[in-house]
Write a protein that holds these residues in place. Structure first.
Motif, PDB file in Angstrom:
ATOM      1  N   SER A 201       0.832  -1.207   0.000  1.00 44.57           N
ATOM      2  CA  SER A 201       0.000   0.000   0.000  1.00 44.57           C
ATOM      3  C   SER A 201       0.867   1.259   0.000  1.00 44.57           C
ATOM      4  O   SER A 201       0.505   2.275  -0.588  1.00 44.57           O
ATOM      5  CB  SER A 201      -0.929  -0.006   1.217  1.00 44.57           C
ATOM      6  N   GLU A 202       2.025   1.197   0.651  1.00 45.68           N
ATOM      7  CA  GLU A 202       2.921   2.350   0.668  1.00 45.68           C
ATOM      8  C   GLU A 202       3.491   2.598  -0.724  1.00 45.68           C
ATOM      9  O   GLU A 202       3.648   3.760  -1.137  1.00 45.68           O
ATOM     10  CB  GLU A 202       4.055   2.121   1.665  1.00 45.68           C
ATOM     11  N   GLN A 203       3.788   1.548  -1.459  1.00 45.46           N
ATOM     12  CA  GLN A 203       4.250   1.728  -2.835  1.00 45.46           C
ATOM     13  C   GLN A 203       3.171   2.378  -3.686  1.00 45.46           C
ATOM     14  O   GLN A 203       3.472   3.235  -4.526  1.00 45.46           O
ATOM     15  CB  GLN A 203       4.669   0.382  -3.432  1.00 45.46           C
ATOM     16  N   ILE A 204       1.919   1.991  -3.487  1.00 39.30           N
ATOM     17  CA  ILE A 204       0.815   2.622  -4.227  1.00 39.30           C
ATOM     18  C   ILE A 204       0.787   4.122  -3.944  1.00 39.30           C
ATOM     19  O   ILE A 204       0.700   4.947  -4.862  1.00 39.30           O
ATOM     20  CB  ILE A 204      -0.536   1.985  -3.847  1.00 39.30           C
ATOM     21  N   ARG A 205       0.872   4.490  -2.675  1.00 36.05           N
ATOM     22  CA  ARG A 205       0.821   5.894  -2.290  1.00 36.05           C
ATOM     23  C   ARG A 205       1.966   6.683  -2.915  1.00 36.05           C
ATOM     24  O   ARG A 205       1.760   7.763  -3.493  1.00 36.05           O
ATOM     25  CB  ARG A 205       0.885   6.020  -0.760  1.00 36.05           C
ATOM     26  N   LEU A 206       3.179   6.136  -2.825  1.00 32.39           N
ATOM     27  CA  LEU A 206       4.344   6.829  -3.359  1.00 32.39           C
ATOM     28  C   LEU A 206       4.294   6.922  -4.883  1.00 32.39           C
ATOM     29  O   LEU A 206       4.651   7.953  -5.470  1.00 32.39           O
ATOM     30  CB  LEU A 206       5.623   6.107  -2.918  1.00 32.39           C
ATOM     31  N   ALA A 207       3.857   5.837  -5.531  1.00 29.10           N
ATOM     32  CA  ALA A 207       3.787   5.834  -6.993  1.00 29.10           C
ATOM     33  C   ALA A 207       2.766   6.845  -7.500  1.00 29.10           C
ATOM     34  O   ALA A 207       3.016   7.570  -8.473  1.00 29.10           O
ATOM     35  CB  ALA A 207       3.449   4.435  -7.496  1.00 29.10           C
ATOM     36  N   GLU A 208       1.602   6.902  -6.852  1.00 32.21           N
ATOM     37  CA  GLU A 208       0.572   7.849  -7.276  1.00 32.21           C
ATOM     38  C   GLU A 208       1.020   9.284  -7.023  1.00 32.21           C
ATOM     39  O   GLU A 208       0.749  10.178  -7.835  1.00 32.21           O
ATOM     40  CB  GLU A 208      -0.728   7.543  -6.541  1.00 32.21           C
ATOM     41  N   SER A 209       1.699   9.504  -5.910  1.00 36.88           N
ATOM     42  CA  SER A 209       2.198  10.842  -5.602  1.00 36.88           C
ATOM     43  C   SER A 209       3.246  11.296  -6.622  1.00 36.88           C
ATOM     44  O   SER A 209       3.222  12.441  -7.083  1.00 36.88           O
ATOM     45  CB  SER A 209       2.800  10.850  -4.192  1.00 36.88           C
ATOM     46  N   LYS A 210       4.131  10.385  -6.988  1.00 35.69           N
ATOM     47  CA  LYS A 210       5.172  10.718  -7.963  1.00 35.69           C
ATOM     48  C   LYS A 210       4.558  10.992  -9.326  1.00 35.69           C
ATOM     49  O   LYS A 210       4.959  11.943 -10.017  1.00 35.69           O
ATOM     50  CB  LYS A 210       6.181   9.577  -8.065  1.00 35.69           C
ATOM     51  N   ARG A 211       3.592  10.195  -9.725  1.00 38.03           N
ATOM     52  CA  ARG A 211       2.938  10.422 -11.018  1.00 38.03           C
ATOM     53  C   ARG A 211       2.245  11.777 -11.046  1.00 38.03           C
ATOM     54  O   ARG A 211       2.345  12.511 -12.039  1.00 38.03           O
ATOM     55  CB  ARG A 211       1.934   9.306 -11.321  1.00 38.03           C
ATOM     56  N   GLN A 212       1.572  12.143  -9.960  1.00 35.25           N
ATOM     57  CA  GLN A 212       0.905  13.438  -9.912  1.00 35.25           C
ATOM     58  C   GLN A 212       1.919  14.571  -9.946  1.00 35.25           C
ATOM     59  O   GLN A 212       1.684  15.621 -10.562  1.00 35.25           O
ATOM     60  CB  GLN A 212       0.042  13.540  -8.649  1.00 35.25           C
ATOM     61  N   GLN A 213       3.053  14.347  -9.315  1.00 36.56           N
ATOM     62  CA  GLN A 213       4.129  15.347  -9.346  1.00 36.56           C
ATOM     63  C   GLN A 213       4.602  15.588 -10.778  1.00 36.56           C
ATOM     64  O   GLN A 213       4.834  16.739 -11.178  1.00 36.56           O
ATOM     65  CB  GLN A 213       5.291  14.865  -8.482  1.00 36.56           C
ATOM     66  N   ILE A 214       4.719  14.518 -11.561  1.00 39.43           N
ATOM     67  CA  ILE A 214       5.134  14.642 -12.961  1.00 39.43           C
ATOM     68  C   ILE A 214       4.064  15.391 -13.760  1.00 39.43           C
ATOM     69  O   ILE A 214       4.378  16.265 -14.579  1.00 39.43           O
ATOM     70  CB  ILE A 214       5.388  13.259 -13.574  1.00 39.43           C
ATOM     71  N   GLU A 227       0.558   3.640 -16.127  1.00 41.39           N
ATOM     72  CA  GLU A 227      -0.425   3.002 -15.253  1.00 41.39           C
ATOM     73  C   GLU A 227       0.229   2.598 -13.933  1.00 41.39           C
ATOM     74  O   GLU A 227       1.435   2.349 -13.869  1.00 41.39           O
ATOM     75  CB  GLU A 227      -1.013   1.759 -15.917  1.00 41.39           C
ATOM     76  N   ILE A 228      -0.591   2.506 -12.903  1.00 45.15           N
ATOM     77  CA  ILE A 228      -0.156   1.964 -11.613  1.00 45.15           C
ATOM     78  C   ILE A 228      -1.098   0.815 -11.269  1.00 45.15           C
ATOM     79  O   ILE A 228      -2.310   1.022 -11.145  1.00 45.15           O
ATOM     80  CB  ILE A 228      -0.177   3.037 -10.513  1.00 45.15           C
ATOM     81  N   LYS A 229      -0.549  -0.373 -11.150  1.00 45.30           N
ATOM     82  CA  LYS A 229      -1.358  -1.569 -10.904  1.00 45.30           C
ATOM     83  C   LYS A 229      -0.761  -2.381  -9.758  1.00 45.30           C
ATOM     84  O   LYS A 229       0.451  -2.330  -9.526  1.00 45.30           O
ATOM     85  CB  LYS A 229      -1.422  -2.450 -12.157  1.00 45.30           C
ATOM     86  N   GLU A 230      -1.622  -3.133  -9.094  1.00 47.79           N
ATOM     87  CA  GLU A 230      -1.114  -4.054  -8.083  1.00 47.79           C
ATOM     88  C   GLU A 230      -0.382  -5.198  -8.777  1.00 47.79           C
ATOM     89  O   GLU A 230      -0.815  -5.697  -9.822  1.00 47.79           O
ATOM     90  CB  GLU A 230      -2.258  -4.582  -7.226  1.00 47.79           C
TER      91      GLU A 230
END
Length: 282
Positions: A201-214, A227-230
């Protein structure tokens, strides 16, 4: 990763390997035809050196064009006297769950996705493979057809005391084109699309945050399509594909050079776009 060197020594060992290649569902029909002829001739006539020399000559045109299936390519390398390093799965596993974690990234051909991560401090192991589809134990040909649903990806085991998942994300976004949904660079097809596969779940949070930053950075005019997938099952690729940058350094450097030139151009345009505020720069 632990490596073993395979050296073909006896006719019995050679026949055993040829048998396995004939039975391998990934072996193409023309390769199987040549291997079957060699097997039959070895069993009927012996004369190992002559039969293998003939097989090498018949496989050579495909080998020169890098058009042999992966396992047959490894066999061919041994046939011409080159040591083939076999990547085993013994070292590619989490041995210390308290300080080790798994990350999976897809960003084009996995040949170019290993070195950038493997050369970082804190990386325990990097494995090339296939993931994201429903087909079990897919072969390279099945994935390369674009019909398996899988993408080429790398699975990374890293030591969180030395390198963080955020560090890996930062590196990942530097080596991909996040606007290309139909492949990456010269690699075309859905099997090369960029995807971040998360394992916690922490990877999901960090990945989504980084994508939004981009997205918010206004670096790219085109939409960010990563895409961000499990994470799902990760199927290791054939030995030929593992650590390709070490096994085929000249070919890898040529591919890497073209990829870096494109990325350098995109990054410079992105910086200029932000600096002078040109919305239609690219």
């Amino acid at each position: 990763m632990l490596k073993e060197t395979i050296i073909m020594r006896t006719t019995e060992e050679i026949l055993k390997e040829i048998y396995n290649l004939i039975l391998n569902p990934s072996t193409r029909e023309w390769e199987r035809y040549l291997l079957t002829n060699t097997k039959d001739n070895l069993e009927a006539q012996g004369n190992e050196s002559e039969q293998l020399a003939k097989l090498e000559m018949e496989l050579r045109p495909l080998a020169i064009r890098n058009n042999l299936t992966p396992d047959v390519s490894d066999f061919y390398q041994r046939l011409i006297g080159k040591d083939v390093q076999v990547t085993t799965l013994d070292e590619h596993q989490i041995r210390d769950p308290q300080f080790q974690e798994r990350a999976i990234f897809a960003g084009g051909c996995f040949w170019c996705m290993v070195e950038p991560f493997e050369t970082q401090a804190g990386i325990v192991s990097v494995l090339s493979g296939y993931t994201g589809g429903k087909l079990s134990h897919p072969s390279y040909d099945q994935v390369n057809s674009g019909m398996s649903g899988h993408v080429e990806a790398v699975e990374i085991i890293f030591d969180t005391r030395i390198i963080s998942y955020q560090d890996l994300l930062d590196l990942y976004w530097q080596i991909i084109d996040p606007t290309d949904a139909l492949g990456q660079f010269q690699d075309r097809g859905l099997q090369y699309r960029p995807i971040i596969f998360t394992t916690t779940s922490e990877q999901i949070r960090l990945a989504e945050s980084k994508r939004q930053q981009i997205v918010d950075s206004n670096t790219y005019k085109k939409p960010i399509i990563v895409e961000i997938k499990e994470a799902a099952s990760f199927w290791p690729a054939e030995n030929y594909h593992q650590e390709f940058y070490k096994k085929q350094p000249k070919r890898y450097k040529a591919i890497k050079r073209a990829r870096q030139q494109f990325l350098t151009y995109r990054h410079l345009r992105g910086k200029l776009r932000n600096k002078i505020g040109l919305k239609n720069l690219y």
